[in-house]
Design a protein around this motif. Structure first.
Motif, short mmCIF file in Angstrom:
data_model
loop_
_atom_site.label_atom_id
_atom_site.label_comp_id
_atom_site.label_asym_id
_atom_site.label_seq_id
_atom_site.Cartn_x
_atom_site.Cartn_y
_atom_site.Cartn_z
N ALA A 164 2.43 29.30 52.53
CA ALA A 164 3.17 29.19 53.78
C ALA A 164 4.01 30.44 53.98
O ALA A 164 4.55 31.00 53.02
CB ALA A 164 4.07 27.96 53.76
N GLY A 165 4.12 30.89 55.22
CA GLY A 165 4.95 32.05 55.51
C GLY A 165 4.55 33.28 54.72
O GLY A 165 5.39 33.85 54.01
N PRO A 166 3.30 33.73 54.82
CA PRO A 166 2.88 34.89 54.01
C PRO A 166 3.78 36.10 54.26
O PRO A 166 4.04 36.47 55.40
CB PRO A 166 1.44 35.15 54.49
N GLY A 167 4.27 36.67 53.16
CA GLY A 167 5.14 37.83 53.23
C GLY A 167 6.62 37.53 53.35
O GLY A 167 7.45 38.44 53.21
N LEU A 168 6.99 36.27 53.58
CA LEU A 168 8.40 35.96 53.84
C LEU A 168 9.29 35.97 52.60
O LEU A 168 10.51 35.92 52.73
CB LEU A 168 8.52 34.59 54.53
N ASP A 169 8.70 36.00 51.42
CA ASP A 169 9.55 36.05 50.23
C ASP A 169 10.01 37.46 49.90
O ASP A 169 10.75 37.67 48.95
CB ASP A 169 8.85 35.42 49.02
N GLY A 170 9.55 38.45 50.69
CA GLY A 170 9.97 39.82 50.45
C GLY A 170 9.39 40.42 49.19
O GLY A 170 9.89 41.43 48.70
N GLU A 171 8.34 39.81 48.65
CA GLU A 171 7.75 40.29 47.40
C GLU A 171 6.42 41.00 47.62
O GLU A 171 6.18 42.07 47.07
CB GLU A 171 7.60 39.13 46.42
N LEU A 172 5.54 40.40 48.41
CA LEU A 172 4.27 41.04 48.75
C LEU A 172 4.21 41.20 50.26
O LEU A 172 4.35 40.21 50.99
CB LEU A 172 3.09 40.19 48.28
N PRO A 173 3.98 42.41 50.75
CA PRO A 173 3.85 42.59 52.20
C PRO A 173 2.66 41.81 52.75
O PRO A 173 1.65 41.62 52.07
CB PRO A 173 3.64 44.11 52.34
N LEU A 174 2.80 41.38 53.98
CA LEU A 174 1.74 40.61 54.62
C LEU A 174 0.41 41.35 54.59
O LEU A 174 -0.65 40.75 54.37
CB LEU A 174 2.14 40.27 56.06
N ASP A 175 0.44 42.67 54.80
CA ASP A 175 -0.81 43.44 54.82
C ASP A 175 -1.54 43.36 53.49
O ASP A 175 -2.77 43.46 53.45
CB ASP A 175 -0.53 44.89 55.17
N ASP A 176 -0.81 43.19 52.39
CA ASP A 176 -1.44 43.08 51.07
C ASP A 176 -2.09 41.72 50.87
O ASP A 176 -2.93 41.56 49.97
CB ASP A 176 -0.41 43.30 49.96
N LEU A 177 -1.70 40.74 51.68
CA LEU A 177 -2.18 39.38 51.50
C LEU A 177 -3.34 39.03 52.44
O LEU A 177 -4.09 38.08 52.17
CB LEU A 177 -1.04 38.38 51.75
N ARG A 178 -3.50 39.79 53.51
CA ARG A 178 -4.46 39.40 54.54
C ARG A 178 -5.86 39.19 53.99
O ARG A 178 -6.58 38.28 54.40
CB ARG A 178 -4.50 40.46 55.65
N GLY A 179 -6.28 40.03 53.06
CA GLY A 179 -7.64 39.97 52.57
C GLY A 179 -7.96 38.74 51.74
O GLY A 179 -9.13 38.40 51.58
N ILE A 180 -6.93 38.09 51.21
CA ILE A 180 -7.17 36.93 50.34
C ILE A 180 -6.81 35.61 51.01
O ILE A 180 -7.25 34.54 50.58
CB ILE A 180 -6.40 37.08 49.00
N LEU A 181 -6.03 35.67 52.08
CA LEU A 181 -5.68 34.43 52.79
C LEU A 181 -6.92 33.80 53.40
O LEU A 181 -7.71 34.47 54.06
CB LEU A 181 -4.64 34.71 53.88
N GLY A 182 -7.06 32.50 53.19
CA GLY A 182 -8.19 31.77 53.73
C GLY A 182 -7.89 31.18 55.08
O GLY A 182 -7.05 31.69 55.83
N PRO A 183 -8.55 30.08 55.42
CA PRO A 183 -8.40 29.49 56.75
C PRO A 183 -6.98 29.02 57.04
O PRO A 183 -6.25 28.60 56.15
CB PRO A 183 -9.38 28.32 56.74
N LEU A 184 -6.63 29.10 58.33
CA LEU A 184 -5.34 28.59 58.79
C LEU A 184 -5.35 27.07 58.73
O LEU A 184 -6.24 26.42 59.28
CB LEU A 184 -5.08 29.06 60.22
N VAL A 185 -4.37 26.50 58.04
CA VAL A 185 -4.27 25.04 57.91
C VAL A 185 -3.30 24.47 58.94
O VAL A 185 -3.54 23.40 59.51
CB VAL A 185 -3.82 24.67 56.48
N HIS A 186 -2.21 25.20 59.18
CA HIS A 186 -1.18 24.68 60.09
C HIS A 186 -0.26 25.82 60.49
O HIS A 186 -0.12 26.81 59.77
CB HIS A 186 -0.36 23.58 59.41
N THR A 187 0.34 25.70 61.66
CA THR A 187 1.42 26.60 62.08
C THR A 187 2.64 25.73 62.36
O THR A 187 2.61 24.86 63.24
CB THR A 187 1.04 27.40 63.34
#
Length: 365
Positions: A164-187
């Motif tokens: 949830a909230g990819p990138g919001l923990d200030g640890e991994l930038p969202l751009d670093d996560l995009r390639g591994i994030l799967g389907p959207l479950v909920h907003t």
């Protein structure tokens, strides 16, 4: 039948789990939330996570798993947000104890799944640091998530990994996560935050505060942590994505190393070797430093003057929001004064309260 949600990193992940439960399964669902008792030093001055022996009033669920009811209490000087969460939310909060390494956490999971026979099992991480390789320069707190991931991957039951909230923990930038994030479950939406709205008024989690803020439509850049990291608040903030569990394990070197551990010390050793540090060492050092700091008085006039300087500096760097935890440290106050500071600021400038964040206006009022 019930549902089990595992809060990967403890802390704010447990609050987000309660929000997720209502959003995905309905307001009447009351999942069991398995979480660490591992709070920031402003809540718990003792470094590292707490085990069952650090509480009174726990209730047994299985031989290895205890629930934390509202009348449970941490043994001083330790502190914990879990009893208050249990008092304010309808869920059962079960204590995840990392002191016996991944083997111990796996045993807890196995017992709990056997006892509950849950309809579903979700492993939830806010921010996405559970997907860290271990060498990222912005990574700060990989240990809890990696340990939970290592244990969940050994469980003989279907588990859905959610970020949830990819990138919001200030640890991994969202751009670093995009390639591994799967389907959207909920907003998440404003309505989804309502079940935890009272908790967000006092809980110290920054990532979950930003998750709720973005769900309520807040956008901009938020300054967090004692280091003042800038975190973008974007349309991706309130999203929840599924991630392949095996792919996450293959990516997370610390989780793979932790699979056979039987003590928390072993997990710490692996963290030092792979990541170059243990976050519990950081807590130990910071706790020792805080212990030597003289007590400070919250002088409203002085605080508001310092706030003006802080906000001017933040505005010049494009920062639009911050957390009350970061403000507490930036204004040289101690953790016990965070709520007093919050009340002072909200009462003085209510128009700047972008719940649960503090809005830094584009120019001085």
């Amino acid at each position: 039948m019930t549902r089990l949600i595992v809060a990967a990193g403890g802390g704010g992940d447990a609050v987000a789990a309660a929000m997720l439960d209502a959003a995905l399964y309905g307001d009447d669902d009351q999942a069991v939330i398995l979480t660490y008792a591992w709070d920031r030093l402003l809540i718990d001055p003792v470094p590292g996570p707490r085990g069952a022996e650090n509480f009174t009033g726990l209730e047994p669920l299985t031989p290895a798993v205890w629930s934390v009811p509202a009348d449970a209490r941490p043994v001083p000087p330790a502190g914990s947000t879990l009893p208050r969460l249990a008092a304010e939310l309808p869920h059962t909060f079960a204590l995840l104890d990392p002191h016996h390494g991944a083997e111990g956490v796996t045993r807890q999971l196995e017992e709990l799944v056997g006892h509950l026979e849950p309809e579903s099992i979700d492993l939830l991480d806010v921010g996405g640091d559970i997907l860290a390789r271990g060498d990222e320069p912005t990574l700060k707190s990989p240990l809890a998530d990696a340990l939970t991931l290592a244990a969940c991957c050994q469980l003989d039951a279907p588990i859905r990994l959610l970020v949830a909230g990819p990138g919001l923990d200030g640890e991994l930038p969202l751009d670093d996560l995009r390639g591994i994030l799967g389907p959207l479950v909920h907003t998440f939406t404003t309505k989804d935050t309502e079940p935890v709205s009272s908790v967000l008024e006092w809980h110290p989690s920054e990532a979950t505060a930003m998750l709720a803020a973005t769900a309520r439509g807040v956008r901009g850049t938020c300054k967090v942590r004692d280091a003042g990291l800038p975190v973008p608040l974007t349309d991706e903030g309130p999203t929840v994505h599924q991630v392949d569990l095996d792919e996450a394990l293959s990516r997370n070197e610390l989780a793979r190393a932790a699979v056979t551990t039987t003590t928390l010390d072993e997990v710490e050793t692996h963290s030092r070797e792979i990541c170059g540090y243990s976050e519990i060492d950081y807590e130990r050092n910071k706790a020792a430093w805080l212990k030597d700091q003289p007590p400070t008085e919250l002088d409203p006039k002085a605080v508001l003057a310092e706030l003006e300087q802080f906000e001017a500096h933040a505005r010049n760097r494009g920062v639009t929001h911050t957390t009350f935890r970061h403000l507490t440290e930036a204004l040289n106050l101690n953790g016990t004064q965070r709520q007093d500071l919050r009340e002072l600021l909200i009462n003085s400038r209510p128009e700047q309260y972008d719940a649960p964040l503090w809005h830094i206006t584009t120019r001085p009022e």
